[in-house]
Enzyme design. Sequence first.
Site, PDB file in Angstrom:
ATOM      1  N   LYS A 170     -28.768 -52.905  85.605  1.00  0.00           N
ATOM      2  CA  LYS A 170     -29.523 -51.049  86.196  1.00  0.00           C
ATOM      3  C   LYS A 170     -29.510 -49.889  85.168  1.00  0.00           C
ATOM      4  O   LYS A 170     -30.476 -49.424  85.292  1.00  0.00           O
ATOM      5  CB  LYS A 170     -28.839 -51.331  87.792  1.00  0.00           C
TER       6      LYS A 170
ATOM      7  N   LYS B 275     -26.962 -48.843  94.645  1.00  0.00           N
ATOM      8  CA  LYS B 275     -26.429 -50.039  94.373  1.00  0.00           C
ATOM      9  C   LYS B 275     -25.574 -49.602  92.871  1.00  0.00           C
ATOM     10  O   LYS B 275     -25.261 -48.648  92.443  1.00  0.00           O
ATOM     11  CB  LYS B 275     -27.231 -50.797  94.223  1.00  0.00           C
TER      12      LYS B 275
ATOM     13  N   ARG C 100     -41.016 -60.050  89.756  1.00  0.00           N
ATOM     14  CA  ARG C 100     -39.686 -60.209  89.206  1.00  0.00           C
ATOM     15  C   ARG C 100     -41.056 -60.893  87.937  1.00  0.00           C
ATOM     16  O   ARG C 100     -41.677 -62.065  88.397  1.00  0.00           O
ATOM     17  CB  ARG C 100     -38.813 -61.778  89.736  1.00  0.00           C
TER      18      ARG C 100
ATOM     19  N   ARG D 191     -41.098 -61.529  95.333  1.00  0.00           N
ATOM     20  CA  ARG D 191     -39.613 -62.346  96.993  1.00  0.00           C
ATOM     21  C   ARG D 191     -39.787 -61.415  97.987  1.00  0.00           C
ATOM     22  O   ARG D 191     -39.224 -60.342  98.147  1.00  0.00           O
ATOM     23  CB  ARG D 191     -38.341 -62.607  95.090  1.00  0.00           C
TER      24      ARG D 191
ATOM     25  N   ARG E 186     -33.631 -56.685 101.661  1.00  0.00           N
ATOM     26  CA  ARG E 186     -33.461 -56.831  99.939  1.00  0.00           C
ATOM     27  C   ARG E 186     -34.209 -58.231  99.852  1.00  0.00           C
ATOM     28  O   ARG E 186     -34.738 -59.507 100.148  1.00  0.00           O
ATOM     29  CB  ARG E 186     -32.329 -57.578  99.601  1.00  0.00           C
TER      30      ARG E 186
ATOM     31  N   ASP F 283     -37.694 -56.285  87.141  1.00  0.00           N
ATOM     32  CA  ASP F 283     -37.762 -56.540  88.512  1.00  0.00           C
ATOM     33  C   ASP F 283     -38.961 -55.265  88.873  1.00  0.00           C
ATOM     34  O   ASP F 283     -38.835 -53.880  88.478  1.00  0.00           O
ATOM     35  CB  ASP F 283     -36.565 -56.378  88.978  1.00  0.00           C
TER      36      ASP F 283
ATOM     37  N   GLU G 112     -35.374 -52.548  87.646  1.00  0.00           N
ATOM     38  CA  GLU G 112     -33.970 -53.698  86.396  1.00  0.00           C
ATOM     39  C   GLU G 112     -35.074 -53.758  86.293  1.00  0.00           C
ATOM     40  O   GLU G 112     -35.576 -54.919  85.533  1.00  0.00           O
ATOM     41  CB  GLU G 112     -33.119 -54.055  87.883  1.00  0.00           C
TER      42      GLU G 112
ATOM     43  N   ASN H 231     -33.112 -57.531  83.496  1.00  0.00           N
ATOM     44  CA  ASN H 231     -32.403 -58.417  83.766  1.00  0.00           C
ATOM     45  C   ASN H 231     -32.444 -59.518  82.825  1.00  0.00           C
ATOM     46  O   ASN H 231     -33.085 -59.512  82.372  1.00  0.00           O
ATOM     47  CB  ASN H 231     -32.355 -59.610  84.498  1.00  0.00           C
TER      48      ASN H 231
END
Length: 322
Positions: free
Chosen positions: A127, A162, A212, A227, A235, A275, A283, A285
Amino acid sequence: MSSIHVGVVMDPIAEISPAKDSTLAMLLAAQKRGHELHYFEQIDLRLLNGKALGNERKLKVSDDQDCWFELSPVTSINLAELDVVLMRKDPPFDTEYIYTTYILEQAEESGVLIVNRPASLRDINEKAFTSWFPHCCPDTLITRSIRELKTFLKDQAKIVVKPLDGMGGRSVFIVEKSEANVNVIFETITGDETRYTMAQRYVPEIRDGDKRIILVNGDPADFALARIPQGDDSRGNLVMGAKAQTRELTDRDRWICQQVGPVLKEKGVLFAGLDVIGDYLTEINVTSPTGIRELQKLAGCDPAESLFDSIEETLRERQAAA
């Protein structure tokens, strides 16, 4: 390429969901190429007099939802005997995870290719690292201060908060200026100002999905995995019930990849997942990004094959330079 020795550090393979697991997809791709698989969990790894050692089991995998793996008896191995190790242990990114990267870094010093590079796993918080690309992101604040969070909320009107060490959509809050429990939320998320927290301007395009984008050695796959939140859950996480769709990358998606991809490549991150919500990076990842199985099924593209193309090319370049 001739057969190589592929190690994998992961959570217990008996407990994965084979239809969705990206690590299994990687292992299937490696086995298809004739590579030998070596299985480790964190407890199997150790350092002895500066050498990275492990208790390994030879692994065979199958694309079978009922019986997807076979393990041989345990033997001890010097990790330097391997060609590549996939570090696929899921978060939480805690001190035990960091200690594991130290062991893998010793193996790296012996010439083993670690995917992803241990130092970068430590350096790239999934993050916080978005702050290196502020031109790609929504307005973002990282702080412990409840006062700063309140000011940010006042300025933005609606935000997402978050924890920096969260995964899978856990402990993600959407907060509006009218929220009556704002003090409780900020006290909880910061642990009464003892933990850093990320706050981002709310991006309403989350209704259309959290995309993603998988990067292999800095280059994006042809399709993004969208998603889409379902019901009353905001979410975009598959584990939280989001619906998966595939989409072609937009010009903005590709631009974001052009900003982030070369930096990740330079840092030895062969496999990453960006993301993106709407036009914004949220984000980066790098620990154990997922989405391979869905892209294989829905889009017919295979990031696992691309990953092993890249791994094999990297090993060939190393051999040529030796």
